[in-house]
Design an enzyme around this catalytic site. Structure first.
Site, PDB file in Angstrom:
ATOM      1  N   HIS A   1       7.579   5.340  -0.273  1.00 33.81           N
ATOM      2  CA  HIS A   1       6.104   4.588  -1.088  1.00 33.81           C
ATOM      3  C   HIS A   1       7.482   2.941  -0.578  1.00 33.81           C
ATOM      4  O   HIS A   1       8.027   3.516  -1.371  1.00 33.81           O
ATOM      5  CB  HIS A   1       5.811   4.720  -1.544  1.00 33.81           C
TER       6      HIS A   1
ATOM      7  N   CYS B   1       6.157   0.888   3.081  1.00 31.52           N
ATOM      8  CA  CYS B   1       5.520  -0.109   3.564  1.00 31.52           C
ATOM      9  C   CYS B   1       6.320  -1.085   2.177  1.00 31.52           C
ATOM     10  O   CYS B   1       7.076  -1.064   1.392  1.00 31.52           O
ATOM     11  CB  CYS B   1       4.079  -0.129   3.155  1.00 31.52           C
TER      12      CYS B   1
END
Length: 314
Positions: A140, A193
């Site tokens: 992430h 991300c």
């Protein structure tokens, strides 16, 4: 961002994911991508290396290639588990190995552990002989950082977020800390991300709306046996999406970035340089037909002064 049938049923159907098949961009449907790495011919290697604008690639350097692969899959907060990331790890491990790289692999690291792994990697004995390195980090992320496995949304005032600053990659592998990689390509791929925003906007083209998701004088300079080099050179990075947006991952097949990197490299690394390979990966997303859901990988901090070819299979 994980794409699942429950959250995005129409998107799932549009992509053809319900049938268990990865999505195929429109312009690429007629072009068969190789599922295995196509070998370069020795004649092509000789032809390319006669060009002074090509980074040198010798048989000895190819046999000393080394790559760093870091994949965060399971997090302390189970809600952050990255389903499908196991597939990304396996796919990248195979691709890097097929390209001739010894893979130094780590799984489920904190931000500090990622930094430690890069610091250790910068001292790898093979770096003196290699022609290049590849660093792949998958987790992430937020803008400028990759999240460690202990990351949590809410922390107390005296806590430090479990994050790894992406800028540290360039510090660890730059000439000051890693002179062994001076003038050698350093290729970075980050699947994470870079924010929470969508990668699509609604634009209107005329009457037809469409969805498109510092100077000093040199007179008294003396040679004192010192040599200045560029603080940052010979890097190229591919980030999975544009700033402040999300990237997508399929729970069965892994992230779309890694799927497309593997397909493009398998098919075209035999004859194309790294910048062209990255462009082809980006092109896959340009033609990726997902209504209102868009993702565009970004080439970042490219300081390559020559073209680099992998010459796989030699």
């Amino acid at each position: 961002m994980l794409i699942d049938a429950t959250t995005y049923p129409s998107l799932h159907s549009e992509l053809g994911l319900s049938s268990g098949q990865p999505a195929q961009p429109e312009s690429q449907k007629e072009q068969q991508c190789s599922t295995t790495l196509i070998r370069t011919s020795e004649d092509l290697r000789r032809e390319k290396l006669s060009d002074r604008d090509i980074y040198p690639v010798a048989k000895n350097s190819m046999s000393n290639r080394v790559a760093l692969l870091i994949t965060n899959i399971k997090f302390t907060d189970e809600k952050l588990h990255r389903k499908g990331a196991e597939k990304d790890e396996a796919n990248m491990d195979k691709l890097l190995t097929d390209l001739g790289y010894e893979v130094v692999k780590h799984t489920n690291l904190t931000g500090k552990a990622i930094d430690d792994a890069l610091n250790e990697f910068s001292k790898h004995p093979k770096l003196k002989e290699t022609d290049s390195v590849l660093v792949v980090i998958m987790s992430h992320g937020k803008l400028g950082t990759v999240l460690g496995v202990n990351w949590k949304k809410k922390i107390s005032d005296n806590e430090i977020p479990d994050e790894f600053p992406i800028d540290n990659i360039y510090k660890h592998l730059g000439p000051e800390k890693c002179p062994a990689l001076l003038n050698k390509p350093k290729i970075i791929i980050i699947q994470a991300c870079r924010g929470g925003g969508e990668g699509s906007v609604l634009v209107t083209d005329g009457a037809n709306p469409a969805v498109v998701s510092d100077t000093a004088g040199e007179g008294n300079i003396e040679d004192d046996g010192l040599r200045f080099v560029n603080k940052e050179k010979d890097f190229i990075s591919l980030l999975s999406c544009t700033p402040d947006t999300v990237s997508y991952r399929h729970s069965g097949h892994g992230s779309f970035l890694i799927q497309f990197v593997v397909e493009v490299f398998n098919t075209f690394a035999q004859k194309e340089d790294i910048e062209e390979l990255f462009r082809k990966v980006m092109q896959r997303f340009e033609d990726f037909s997902i209504p209102a859901k868009r993702q565009m990988p970004t080439k970042d901090r490219c300081t390559l002064t020559k073209r680099f070819y992998f010459f796989p299979g030699l």
